[in-house]
Design a protein around this motif. Structure first.
Motif, PDB file in Angstrom:
ATOM      1  N   LEU A  44     -29.607  21.990  18.576  1.00 47.79           N
ATOM      2  CA  LEU A  44     -30.272  22.138  19.858  1.00 47.79           C
ATOM      3  C   LEU A  44     -30.096  20.836  20.621  1.00 47.79           C
ATOM      4  CD1 LEU A  44     -32.101  24.100  21.488  1.00 47.79           C
ATOM      5  CD2 LEU A  44     -34.051  22.920  20.461  1.00 47.79           C
ATOM      6  N   LYS A  45     -29.618  20.928  21.868  1.00 48.70           N
ATOM      7  CA  LYS A  45     -29.319  19.736  22.659  1.00 48.70           C
ATOM      8  C   LYS A  45     -30.152  19.709  23.936  1.00 48.70           C
ATOM      9  CE  LYS A  45     -25.231  19.444  24.667  1.00 48.70           C
ATOM     10  NZ  LYS A  45     -23.806  19.205  24.948  1.00 48.70           N
ATOM     11  N   PHE A  46     -30.902  18.603  24.111  1.00 48.74           N
ATOM     12  CA  PHE A  46     -31.636  18.317  25.336  1.00 48.74           C
ATOM     13  C   PHE A  46     -30.827  17.317  26.133  1.00 48.74           C
ATOM     14  CE2 PHE A  46     -35.012  19.884  22.753  1.00 48.74           C
ATOM     15  CZ  PHE A  46     -36.121  20.140  23.546  1.00 48.74           C
ATOM     16  N   ILE A  68     -34.563  15.733  14.032  1.00 49.52           N
ATOM     17  CA  ILE A  68     -34.003  15.054  15.205  1.00 49.52           C
ATOM     18  C   ILE A  68     -32.997  14.025  14.696  1.00 49.52           C
ATOM     19  CG2 ILE A  68     -34.463  13.657  17.256  1.00 49.52           C
ATOM     20  CD1 ILE A  68     -37.410  14.652  17.042  1.00 49.52           C
ATOM     21  N   PHE A  69     -31.733  14.167  15.073  1.00 49.38           N
ATOM     22  CA  PHE A  69     -30.744  13.204  14.594  1.00 49.38           C
ATOM     23  C   PHE A  69     -30.233  12.274  15.690  1.00 49.38           C
ATOM     24  CE2 PHE A  69     -28.091  16.931  15.497  1.00 49.38           C
ATOM     25  CZ  PHE A  69     -26.974  16.396  16.117  1.00 49.38           C
ATOM     26  N   GLU A  70     -30.643  12.533  16.931  1.00 48.80           N
ATOM     27  CA  GLU A  70     -30.239  11.644  18.030  1.00 48.80           C
ATOM     28  C   GLU A  70     -31.258  11.763  19.151  1.00 48.80           C
ATOM     29  OE1 GLU A  70     -26.687  11.988  21.169  1.00 48.80           O
ATOM     30  OE2 GLU A  70     -25.990  11.668  19.117  1.00 48.80           O
ATOM     31  N   GLY A  85     -34.640  10.821  13.306  1.00 51.94           N
ATOM     32  CA  GLY A  85     -35.153  10.612  11.960  1.00 51.94           C
ATOM     33  C   GLY A  85     -36.415  11.408  11.674  1.00 51.94           C
ATOM     34  N   SER A  86     -37.028  12.004  12.714  1.00 52.05           N
ATOM     35  CA  SER A  86     -38.243  12.801  12.537  1.00 52.05           C
ATOM     36  C   SER A  86     -37.884  14.220  12.099  1.00 52.05           C
ATOM     37  CB  SER A  86     -39.033  12.871  13.846  1.00 52.05           C
ATOM     38  OG  SER A  86     -39.457  11.593  14.246  1.00 52.05           O
ATOM     39  N   PHE A  87     -38.757  14.803  11.266  1.00 49.29           N
ATOM     40  CA  PHE A  87     -38.538  16.134  10.690  1.00 49.29           C
ATOM     41  C   PHE A  87     -39.818  16.949  10.830  1.00 49.29           C
ATOM     42  CE2 PHE A  87     -39.002  18.938   6.978  1.00 49.29           C
ATOM     43  CZ  PHE A  87     -37.894  19.740   7.135  1.00 49.29           C
ATOM     44  N   ALA A  88     -39.688  18.243  11.102  1.00 50.88           N
ATOM     45  CA  ALA A  88     -40.832  19.155  11.179  1.00 50.88           C
ATOM     46  C   ALA A  88     -40.512  20.445  10.453  1.00 50.88           C
ATOM     47  CB  ALA A  88     -41.181  19.463  12.632  1.00 50.88           C
ATOM     48  N   LYS A 106     -30.767  15.462  20.274  1.00 52.71           N
ATOM     49  CA  LYS A 106     -30.051  16.490  19.519  1.00 52.71           C
ATOM     50  C   LYS A 106     -30.804  16.721  18.215  1.00 52.71           C
ATOM     51  CE  LYS A 106     -25.475  15.631  21.389  1.00 52.71           C
ATOM     52  NZ  LYS A 106     -25.620  14.375  22.110  1.00 52.71           N
ATOM     53  N   MET A 107     -30.960  18.011  17.874  1.00 53.49           N
ATOM     54  CA  MET A 107     -31.709  18.396  16.685  1.00 53.49           C
ATOM     55  C   MET A 107     -30.927  19.400  15.854  1.00 53.49           C
ATOM     56  SD  MET A 107     -35.457  18.799  18.339  1.00 53.49           S
ATOM     57  CE  MET A 107     -34.921  19.054  20.017  1.00 53.49           C
TER      58      MET A 107
END
Length: 115
Positions: A44-46, A68-70, A85-88, A106-107
């Motif tokens: 998923l790209k913002f 979230i990788f970027e 680096g955050s994860f849900a 980017k996720m």
């Protein structure tokens, strides 16, 4: 049939499409999909400045795991910022969003349904 088999492939080789429902600046690249179970793996790209406020708070009937990788975004309901680096993990029915990203994000996301 299950998900399509892929040997290592660059995620950037996948084509990004508008999400459904469409939000300006939000797109997805489906990495794999299982049409029988509804399971999806996607990026998923913002774009910078994207807000999902038109969609409001979301809930859905599937499990969702997001990394979230970027970049970064703000959860407007929680008034909290999350960074690379955050994860849900979100179970079915959990409220989440809407989000705003000033710089873009980017996720990596996996969706699947409970048995």
């Amino acid at each position: 049939m299950g998900k399509t088999e892929h040997e290592f492939t660059q995620w950037s080789d996948f084509e990004f499409q508008p999400c459904d429902p469409p939000i300006d600046g939000l797109s997805e690249a489906i990495l794999s999909r299982d049409d029988e179970t509804g399971a999806i793996t996607r990026i998923l790209k913002f774009e910078p400045g994207t807000t999902t406020a038109p969609n409001g708070v979301l809930t859905h009937d599937f499990w969702e795991e997001v990394f979230i990788f970027e970049g970064e975004f703000v959860d407007e309901r929680l008034h909290q910022q999350f960074f690379a680096g955050s994860f849900a993990t979100r179970p079915p029915g959990m409220e989440h969003g809407p989000w705003y990203s000033k710089t873009g994000a980017k996720m990596f996301e996996v969706r699947y349904y409970p048995k």
